[in-house]
Design a protein around this motif. Structure first.
Motif, PDB file in Angstrom:
ATOM      1  N   VAL A  32     121.960  15.754  11.016  1.00  0.00           N
ATOM      2  CA  VAL A  32     120.684  15.626  10.311  1.00  0.00           C
ATOM      3  C   VAL A  32     119.764  14.667  11.069  1.00  0.00           C
ATOM      4  O   VAL A  32     118.586  14.965  11.303  1.00  0.00           O
ATOM      5  CB  VAL A  32     120.907  15.135   8.864  1.00  0.00           C
ATOM      6  N   TRP A  36     115.487  14.844  13.922  1.00  0.00           N
ATOM      7  CA  TRP A  36     114.302  14.008  14.140  1.00  0.00           C
ATOM      8  C   TRP A  36     114.320  13.359  15.517  1.00  0.00           C
ATOM      9  O   TRP A  36     113.274  13.189  16.137  1.00  0.00           O
ATOM     10  CB  TRP A  36     114.192  12.960  13.038  1.00  0.00           C
ATOM     11  N   MET A 151     117.852   9.493   4.556  1.00  0.00           N
ATOM     12  CA  MET A 151     117.195  10.554   5.324  1.00  0.00           C
ATOM     13  C   MET A 151     116.665  11.650   4.411  1.00  0.00           C
ATOM     14  O   MET A 151     115.583  12.189   4.649  1.00  0.00           O
ATOM     15  CB  MET A 151     118.169  11.123   6.360  1.00  0.00           C
ATOM     16  N   VAL A 152     117.412  11.995   3.374  1.00  0.00           N
ATOM     17  CA  VAL A 152     116.947  13.021   2.439  1.00  0.00           C
ATOM     18  C   VAL A 152     115.733  12.518   1.659  1.00  0.00           C
ATOM     19  O   VAL A 152     114.741  13.239   1.472  1.00  0.00           O
ATOM     20  CB  VAL A 152     118.084  13.422   1.473  1.00  0.00           C
ATOM     21  N   ARG A 155     112.651  12.388   4.065  1.00  0.00           N
ATOM     22  CA  ARG A 155     112.570  13.507   5.010  1.00  0.00           C
ATOM     23  C   ARG A 155     111.128  13.918   5.304  1.00  0.00           C
ATOM     24  O   ARG A 155     110.791  14.233   6.455  1.00  0.00           O
ATOM     25  CB  ARG A 155     113.370  14.697   4.495  1.00  0.00           C
ATOM     26  N   THR A 159     109.352  13.561   8.947  1.00  0.00           N
ATOM     27  CA  THR A 159     108.829  14.771   9.587  1.00  0.00           C
ATOM     28  C   THR A 159     107.381  14.586  10.002  1.00  0.00           C
ATOM     29  O   THR A 159     106.983  14.962  11.117  1.00  0.00           O
ATOM     30  CB  THR A 159     108.948  15.976   8.633  1.00  0.00           C
ATOM     31  N   TRP A 221     112.572  22.478   8.360  1.00  0.00           N
ATOM     32  CA  TRP A 221     113.429  22.554   7.176  1.00  0.00           C
ATOM     33  C   TRP A 221     114.651  23.413   7.452  1.00  0.00           C
ATOM     34  O   TRP A 221     115.748  23.119   6.986  1.00  0.00           O
ATOM     35  CB  TRP A 221     112.629  23.089   5.987  1.00  0.00           C
ATOM     36  N   LEU A 224     117.081  21.386   9.551  1.00  0.00           N
ATOM     37  CA  LEU A 224     117.866  20.428   8.777  1.00  0.00           C
ATOM     38  C   LEU A 224     119.040  21.089   8.062  1.00  0.00           C
ATOM     39  O   LEU A 224     119.932  20.389   7.573  1.00  0.00           O
ATOM     40  CB  LEU A 224     116.969  19.712   7.763  1.00  0.00           C
TER      41      LEU A 224
END
Length: 287
Positions: A32, A36, A151-152, A155, A159, A221, A224
């Motif tokens: 994940v 990035w 991170m979630v 996100r 991004t 998306w 991920l």
């Protein structure tokens, strides 16, 4: 021996169950974050931070502090030193990264060599997936959960920071804070992956899944979802391969990820050639 027997035999050992669980956690978390890192162009920074945490981990062991604390401190120290060298001299960023991370990595090797320990600290360098204790598992699971939750939760901000830091600043986000947060998560993720593949191969787990997903889709998306999916499959393939071939588990996981990238590269190249042929056929038809 039936395929079901081949699947179930390794699961009869507690150390294999722990190794499998940790490999899945580390692979998913690294994958994940790698999305990035690839989009921002921080591949070299990921390499630098993952190696620079080594002296922090060793010093944390010496003073009895959590490994994560030492890793974060030295990960951020590496970033500060890289920025200082880049901004106050004629040395470019790539050279500054190489200088700082190799120096700190060498410091970590020296500390390992002179530190009396009942534990073989070389597992930090090469990984020791099959020797993970229940206490190690709890630490890795907690750190992995923290990193994944952050991170979630962030996100969308990450991004936007990856694609347009100026716009992120214009709508009230702090790009400097987001960058520092990503670097802190990078240091924690390096600790999560240390037990799996060691410092040397951590960078592979931090780059290959994101790069593989990037070849397969244009959507962040979907990246991920694809990146951790590929990483989990590769972790399973690596663990089972290492069990039956009697090879290093961490190295087999990275080899599986490399094979997945090669396959994705072949697929993307085929698509590119097909689009070129279609475009040429369309031009010829118009002519």
């Amino acid at each position: 021996m039936t395929p079901l027997d081949l699947l179930l035999e390794p699961l009869g050992y507690d150390f294999m169950l722990r190794a499998l669980a940790i490999a899945l956690i580390a692979s998913a978390v690294c994958a994940v974050l790698s999305c990035w890192l690839v989009l921002i162009g921080w591949s070299l920074m990921g390499d630098a931070v993952s190696h620079a945490v080594l002296p922090g981990v060793v010093l944390a062991y010496i003073v009895g502090a959590p490994f994560a604390l030492g890793a974060v401190v030295f990960g951020l120290l590496a970033v500060v030193l890289i920025g200082a060298v880049r901004d106050t001299s004629r040395v470019k960023e790539d050279a500054a990264i190489g200088i700082v991370f190799t120096t700190l990595f060498a410091l970590g090797l020296v500390l390992i060599s002179v530190t009396p320990s009942q534990t073989d600290l070389t597992h930090i360098i090469f990984g020791n997936l099959l020797g993970v204790t229940p206490a190690d598992f709890v630490q890795i699971a907690v750190l992995g959960a923290i990193v994944l939750l952050v991170m979630v939760a962030k996100r969308r901000d990450f991004t936007l920071y990856a694609f347009d830091p100026s716009h992120a600043h214009a709508i009230g986000l702090n790009p400097r804070f987001l960058g520092a947060l990503l670097l802190g998560l990078l240091a924690l993720t390096a600790v999560v992956a240390l037990q799996t593949v060691g410092v040397i191969l951590v960078v592979a787990m931090l780059i290959i899944p994101g790069a593989t997903a990037f070849l397969l889709t244009d959507s962040i998306w979907r990246m991920l979802l694809i990146a951790p999916g590929i990483a989990v499959v590769c972790a399973l393939a690596g663990i089972y391969s290492s069990y039956y071939l009697d090879t290093a588990s961490g190295a087999m996981i990275v080899l599986a990820q490399g094979a997945a990238f090669a396959l994705a590269y072949a697929v993307s190249l085929t698509r590119k050639l097909r689009r070129r042929r279609t475009a040429r056929a369309s031009v010829s038809a118009r002519a």
